[in-house]
Design a protein around this motif. Structure first.
Motif, PDB file in Angstrom:
ATOM      1  N   LEU A   1     -16.126 -45.822 -18.905  1.00 22.49           N
ATOM      2  CA  LEU A   1     -16.099 -45.217 -20.235  1.00 22.49           C
ATOM      3  C   LEU A   1     -15.097 -45.896 -21.162  1.00 22.49           C
ATOM      4  CD1 LEU A   1     -16.181 -41.481 -19.071  1.00 22.49           C
ATOM      5  CD2 LEU A   1     -18.125 -42.955 -19.693  1.00 22.49           C
ATOM      6  N   LYS A   2     -13.880 -46.107 -20.656  1.00 22.73           N
ATOM      7  CA  LYS A   2     -12.813 -46.685 -21.474  1.00 22.73           C
ATOM      8  C   LYS A   2     -11.944 -47.558 -20.580  1.00 22.73           C
ATOM      9  CE  LYS A   2      -9.328 -45.581 -24.885  1.00 22.73           C
ATOM     10  NZ  LYS A   2      -8.644 -44.581 -25.658  1.00 22.73           N
ATOM     11  N   ILE A   3     -11.578 -48.730 -21.093  1.00 21.16           N
ATOM     12  CA  ILE A   3     -10.764 -49.670 -20.317  1.00 21.16           C
ATOM     13  C   ILE A   3      -9.647 -50.217 -21.200  1.00 21.16           C
ATOM     14  CG2 ILE A   3     -10.738 -51.882 -19.096  1.00 21.16           C
ATOM     15  CD1 ILE A   3     -13.760 -51.406 -18.495  1.00 21.16           C
ATOM     16  N   GLN A   4      -8.411 -50.132 -20.713  1.00 24.85           N
ATOM     17  CA  GLN A   4      -7.263 -50.803 -21.317  1.00 24.85           C
ATOM     18  C   GLN A   4      -6.712 -51.714 -20.222  1.00 24.85           C
ATOM     19  OE1 GLN A   4      -4.876 -47.393 -22.479  1.00 24.85           O
ATOM     20  NE2 GLN A   4      -5.643 -47.525 -24.571  1.00 24.85           N
ATOM     21  N   PRO A   5      -6.998 -53.012 -20.274  1.00 19.83           N
ATOM     22  CA  PRO A   5      -6.678 -53.923 -19.175  1.00 19.83           C
ATOM     23  C   PRO A   5      -5.261 -53.770 -18.621  1.00 19.83           C
ATOM     24  CG  PRO A   5      -7.930 -55.065 -20.841  1.00 19.83           C
ATOM     25  CD  PRO A   5      -7.590 -53.709 -21.407  1.00 19.83           C
ATOM     26  N   LYS A   6      -5.222 -53.704 -17.314  1.00 22.20           N
ATOM     27  CA  LYS A   6      -4.000 -53.608 -16.518  1.00 22.20           C
ATOM     28  C   LYS A   6      -3.145 -52.398 -16.864  1.00 22.20           C
ATOM     29  CE  LYS A   6      -4.185 -58.406 -15.453  1.00 22.20           C
ATOM     30  NZ  LYS A   6      -3.644 -59.712 -15.530  1.00 22.20           N
ATOM     31  N   THR A   7      -3.771 -51.398 -17.493  1.00 26.03           N
ATOM     32  CA  THR A   7      -3.081 -50.166 -17.834  1.00 26.03           C
ATOM     33  C   THR A   7      -3.848 -48.947 -17.333  1.00 26.03           C
ATOM     34  OG1 THR A   7      -2.167 -51.183 -19.816  1.00 26.03           O
ATOM     35  CG2 THR A   7      -2.121 -48.795 -19.722  1.00 26.03           C
ATOM     36  N   THR A   8      -5.122 -48.815 -17.774  1.00 22.35           N
ATOM     37  CA  THR A   8      -5.901 -47.629 -17.404  1.00 22.35           C
ATOM     38  C   THR A   8      -7.389 -47.903 -17.570  1.00 22.35           C
ATOM     39  OG1 THR A   8      -6.157 -45.242 -17.788  1.00 22.35           O
ATOM     40  CG2 THR A   8      -5.793 -46.605 -19.720  1.00 22.35           C
ATOM     41  N   PHE A   9      -8.186 -47.180 -16.802  1.00 17.56           N
ATOM     42  CA  PHE A   9      -9.614 -47.123 -17.066  1.00 17.56           C
ATOM     43  C   PHE A   9     -10.130 -45.743 -16.681  1.00 17.56           C
ATOM     44  CE2 PHE A   9      -9.591 -49.000 -12.774  1.00 17.56           C
ATOM     45  CZ  PHE A   9     -10.587 -48.293 -12.106  1.00 17.56           C
TER      46      PHE A   9
ATOM     47  N   ASP B   1      -6.919 -55.946  -9.980  1.00 11.47           N
ATOM     48  CA  ASP B   1      -8.090 -56.659  -9.469  1.00 11.47           C
ATOM     49  C   ASP B   1      -8.742 -55.916  -8.311  1.00 11.47           C
ATOM     50  OD1 ASP B   1      -7.728 -58.639 -11.355  1.00 11.47           O
ATOM     51  OD2 ASP B   1      -6.989 -60.142  -9.931  1.00 11.47           O
ATOM     52  N   ALA B   2      -7.930 -55.306  -7.463  1.00 11.53           N
ATOM     53  CA  ALA B   2      -8.459 -54.589  -6.299  1.00 11.53           C
ATOM     54  C   ALA B   2      -9.323 -53.400  -6.692  1.00 11.53           C
ATOM     55  CB  ALA B   2      -7.314 -54.135  -5.395  1.00 11.53           C
ATOM     56  N   PHE B   3      -9.099 -52.862  -7.877  1.00 12.29           N
ATOM     57  CA  PHE B   3      -9.862 -51.713  -8.350  1.00 12.29           C
ATOM     58  C   PHE B   3     -10.977 -52.085  -9.323  1.00 12.29           C
ATOM     59  CE2 PHE B   3      -6.366 -49.495  -6.510  1.00 12.29           C
ATOM     60  CZ  PHE B   3      -6.880 -48.255  -6.152  1.00 12.29           C
ATOM     61  N   THR B   4     -11.050 -53.359  -9.714  1.00 12.76           N
ATOM     62  CA  THR B   4     -12.000 -53.734 -10.760  1.00 12.76           C
ATOM     63  C   THR B   4     -12.913 -54.901 -10.397  1.00 12.76           C
ATOM     64  OG1 THR B   4     -10.376 -55.194 -11.828  1.00 12.76           O
ATOM     65  CG2 THR B   4     -10.445 -52.876 -12.562  1.00 12.76           C
ATOM     66  N   LYS B   5     -12.749 -55.491  -9.236  1.00 16.31           N
ATOM     67  CA  LYS B   5     -13.584 -56.620  -8.819  1.00 16.31           C
ATOM     68  C   LYS B   5     -14.345 -56.254  -7.548  1.00 16.31           C
ATOM     69  CE  LYS B   5     -10.859 -60.238 -10.961  1.00 16.31           C
ATOM     70  NZ  LYS B   5     -10.115 -61.485 -10.778  1.00 16.31           N
ATOM     71  N   ALA B   6     -15.660 -56.366  -7.614  1.00 13.48           N
ATOM     72  CA  ALA B   6     -16.534 -55.944  -6.512  1.00 13.48           C
ATOM     73  C   ALA B   6     -16.195 -56.639  -5.203  1.00 13.48           C
ATOM     74  CB  ALA B   6     -17.993 -56.193  -6.878  1.00 13.48           C
ATOM     75  N   GLU B   7     -15.912 -57.931  -5.253  1.00  9.86           N
ATOM     76  CA  GLU B   7     -15.664 -58.668  -4.016  1.00  9.86           C
ATOM     77  C   GLU B   7     -14.401 -58.177  -3.292  1.00  9.86           C
ATOM     78  OE1 GLU B   7     -14.031 -61.234  -7.435  1.00  9.86           O
ATOM     79  OE2 GLU B   7     -15.778 -59.975  -7.096  1.00  9.86           O
ATOM     80  N   ILE B   8     -13.478 -57.576  -4.032  1.00 12.21           N
ATOM     81  CA  ILE B   8     -12.283 -57.004  -3.404  1.00 12.21           C
ATOM     82  C   ILE B   8     -12.542 -55.547  -3.024  1.00 12.21           C
ATOM     83  CG2 ILE B   8      -9.819 -56.526  -3.649  1.00 12.21           C
ATOM     84  CD1 ILE B   8      -9.716 -58.827  -5.715  1.00 12.21           C
ATOM     85  N   LEU B   9     -13.163 -54.774  -3.904  1.00  7.92           N
ATOM     86  CA  LEU B   9     -13.493 -53.374  -3.598  1.00  7.92           C
ATOM     87  C   LEU B   9     -14.270 -53.274  -2.282  1.00  7.92           C
ATOM     88  CD1 LEU B   9     -14.477 -52.181  -7.161  1.00  7.92           C
ATOM     89  CD2 LEU B   9     -12.817 -51.011  -5.691  1.00  7.92           C
TER      90      LEU B   9
END
Length: 166
Positions: free
Chosen positions: A82-90, A31-39
């Motif tokens: 470009l590519k997202i695998q939830p909670k694994t990689t983006f 979440d810290a890397f994918t949600k604007a309000e936390i970033l």
């Protein structure tokens, strides 16, 4: 707890490799890397602040943000997912941009973030491949390693606030 931070600039491959541990579970780190309000709370090294103008975390989406100091914009950056695998990689393409997300110059990088859950820590692996060596070297002289370390320290502080508020 001592958390691993490893930063290697490989000029031969025009790649920066970063390994960093966080004392938080995979859900919080993702979440810290994918949600604007936390970033926006941790991404910029102090005294700068990150301010998201646009966030659409999905394949084909983008994150447009500014680094701001004392109310003055320092610069914008565009991150295209470009590519997202939830909670694994983006994976992303990153460029410096104007306030509308139009690339400034031709320098860009392809970045892969990989997350690995552990018993007490989540480990982040970052591979940042630059178009050319000159861009990697320019970022190095601008303090990219130190700024990255400072941002991660901010994230450590953010995770601590979550623990103290429980």
């Amino acid at each position: 707890m001592s958390l691993l931070f490893d930063f290697v600039a490989d000029k031969a491959t025009k790649t920066i490799y970063i390994t960093r541990e966080f004392a938080a579970d995979i859900d919080l780190v993702w979440d810290a890397f994918t949600k604007a309000e936390i970033l926006d709370q941790w991404y910029a090294p102090k005294p700068l602040q990150a301010r998201t103008k646009e966030m659409d975390f999905r394949e084909g989406g983008r994150w447009l943000y500014a680094m701001v100091s004392a109310g003055n914009t320092v610069g914008y950056s565009l991150v295209e997912f470009l590519k997202i695998q939830p909670k694994t990689t983006f994976s992303t393409k990153n460029t410096f941009s104007d306030e509308n997300g139009n690339s400034i110059g031709s320098a860009s990088s392809l970045v892969k973030h990989t997350f690995k859950a552990g018993a007490e820590v989540t480990t982040l692996y970052v591979e940042k491949v630059f178009d050319d060596l000159a861009t990697l070297e320019k970022l190095a002289t601008m303090g990219f390693k130190e700024g990255t370390a400072a941002g991660f320290a901010n994230l450590d502080e953010y995770f601590l606030t979550l623990v103290t508020h429980k």
